[in-house]
Design a protein around this motif. Structure first.
Motif, PDB file in Angstrom:
ATOM      1  N   LEU A 126       0.669  -1.593   0.045  1.00  0.00           N
ATOM      2  CA  LEU A 126      -0.311  -0.054   0.260  1.00  0.00           C
ATOM      3  C   LEU A 126       1.096   1.848   0.197  1.00  0.00           C
ATOM      4  O   LEU A 126       0.720   2.187  -0.654  1.00  0.00           O
ATOM      5  N   GLY A 127       1.935   0.946   0.497  1.00  0.00           N
ATOM      6  CA  GLY A 127       2.939   2.142   0.709  1.00  0.00           C
ATOM      7  C   GLY A 127       3.564   2.830  -0.387  1.00  0.00           C
ATOM      8  O   GLY A 127       3.636   3.553  -1.210  1.00  0.00           O
ATOM      9  N   ALA A 128       3.696   1.483  -0.812  1.00  0.00           N
ATOM     10  CA  ALA A 128       4.333   1.740  -2.428  1.00  0.00           C
ATOM     11  C   ALA A 128       3.884   2.120  -3.785  1.00  0.00           C
ATOM     12  O   ALA A 128       4.279   2.408  -4.535  1.00  0.00           O
ATOM     13  N   LEU A 129       2.359   1.588  -3.873  1.00  0.00           N
ATOM     14  CA  LEU A 129       1.273   2.179  -4.390  1.00  0.00           C
ATOM     15  C   LEU A 129       1.471   3.561  -4.136  1.00  0.00           C
ATOM     16  O   LEU A 129       0.525   3.986  -5.484  1.00  0.00           O
ATOM     17  N   ALA A 130       0.484   4.336  -2.827  1.00  0.00           N
ATOM     18  CA  ALA A 130       0.735   5.308  -3.144  1.00  0.00           C
ATOM     19  C   ALA A 130       1.919   6.108  -3.730  1.00  0.00           C
ATOM     20  O   ALA A 130       1.622   7.421  -4.181  1.00  0.00           O
ATOM     21  N   GLY A 131       2.968   5.889  -2.580  1.00  0.00           N
ATOM     22  CA  GLY A 131       4.711   6.334  -3.190  1.00  0.00           C
ATOM     23  C   GLY A 131       3.827   6.810  -5.253  1.00  0.00           C
ATOM     24  O   GLY A 131       4.130   7.739  -5.578  1.00  0.00           O
ATOM     25  N   ALA A 132       4.355   5.768  -5.780  1.00  0.00           N
ATOM     26  CA  ALA A 132       4.192   5.716  -7.196  1.00  0.00           C
ATOM     27  C   ALA A 132       2.803   5.830  -7.879  1.00  0.00           C
ATOM     28  O   ALA A 132       3.569   6.848  -8.675  1.00  0.00           O
ATOM     29  N   GLY A 133       2.000   6.030  -7.336  1.00  0.00           N
ATOM     30  CA  GLY A 133       0.983   6.885  -7.391  1.00  0.00           C
ATOM     31  C   GLY A 133       0.993   8.327  -7.496  1.00  0.00           C
ATOM     32  O   GLY A 133       0.548   9.384  -8.439  1.00  0.00           O
ATOM     33  N   SER A 134       1.500   8.261  -6.678  1.00  0.00           N
ATOM     34  CA  SER A 134       2.136   9.821  -5.883  1.00  0.00           C
ATOM     35  C   SER A 134       2.962  10.533  -6.863  1.00  0.00           C
ATOM     36  O   SER A 134       2.606  11.853  -7.371  1.00  0.00           O
TER      37      SER A 134
END
Length: 165
Positions: A97-105
């Motif tokens: 979830l952290g990786a997804l949030a960072g990449a999405g941002s």
């Protein structure tokens, strides 16, 4: 002025919020359930979506900075995916979830920085060999692929979670 980049960033944000909400609700058994389309557990497919967002974000940033298109190879990408899957490690839900949030941002920031004309900048060049060899893809074309593959992988995750319920 609202650009195509802003609209696409909003679409991506909505899509990633839906992915996140689905993943947050997944039980441990569902997180470990194997998605038939990919042959990987839900958690690994979700991590793949994050990587699939992170790498192209860099290619978009490079294109916006006027750098040469990224030399893309399906063989190298397939090898990267196989290596990640081959480690046999299932990343935790919090990590993914952290990786997804960072990449999405990161991708959303790049899209917000774009003008409509920027969509036609060259983002990558196919170095896979074969029919597509040498084909240059614009940011517009790259983003079509990113959005479609995100949809495809998310559909696989949803179906797997539903069948593992």
């Amino acid at each position: 002025m609202r650009t195509h980049g802003h609209a696409l960033a909003d679409d991506l944000d909505a899509k990633l919020r839906e992915v996140e909400a689905t993943l947050r609700q997944a039980s441990d058994a569902q997180w470990r359930a194997v998605c038939p389309s990919e042959g990987w557990p839900v958690g690994l497919v979700a991590f793949h979506i994050a990587l699939h967002m992170e790498r192209p974000a860099g290619w978009v940033e490079d294109a916006l900075a006027g750098k040469s298109p990224f030399e893309f190879s399906w063989a190298e990408t397939d090898a990267l995916n196989a290596a990640v899957a081959g480690y046999g490690i299932l990343p935790s839900k919090a990590f993914v979830l952290g990786a997804l949030a960072g990449a999405g941002s990161r991708m959303q920031a790049a899209l917000h920085a774009m003008t409509d004309a920027d969509f036609e900048r060259d983002a990558l060049i196919d170095r896979s060999g074969g029919v597509g060899e040498g084909k240059v893809q614009s940011i517009r074309g790259l983003m079509r692929v990113v959005m479609r593959q995100t949809d495809d992988h998310f559909a696989s995750i949803r179906a797997t979670i539903a069948s593992a319920a």
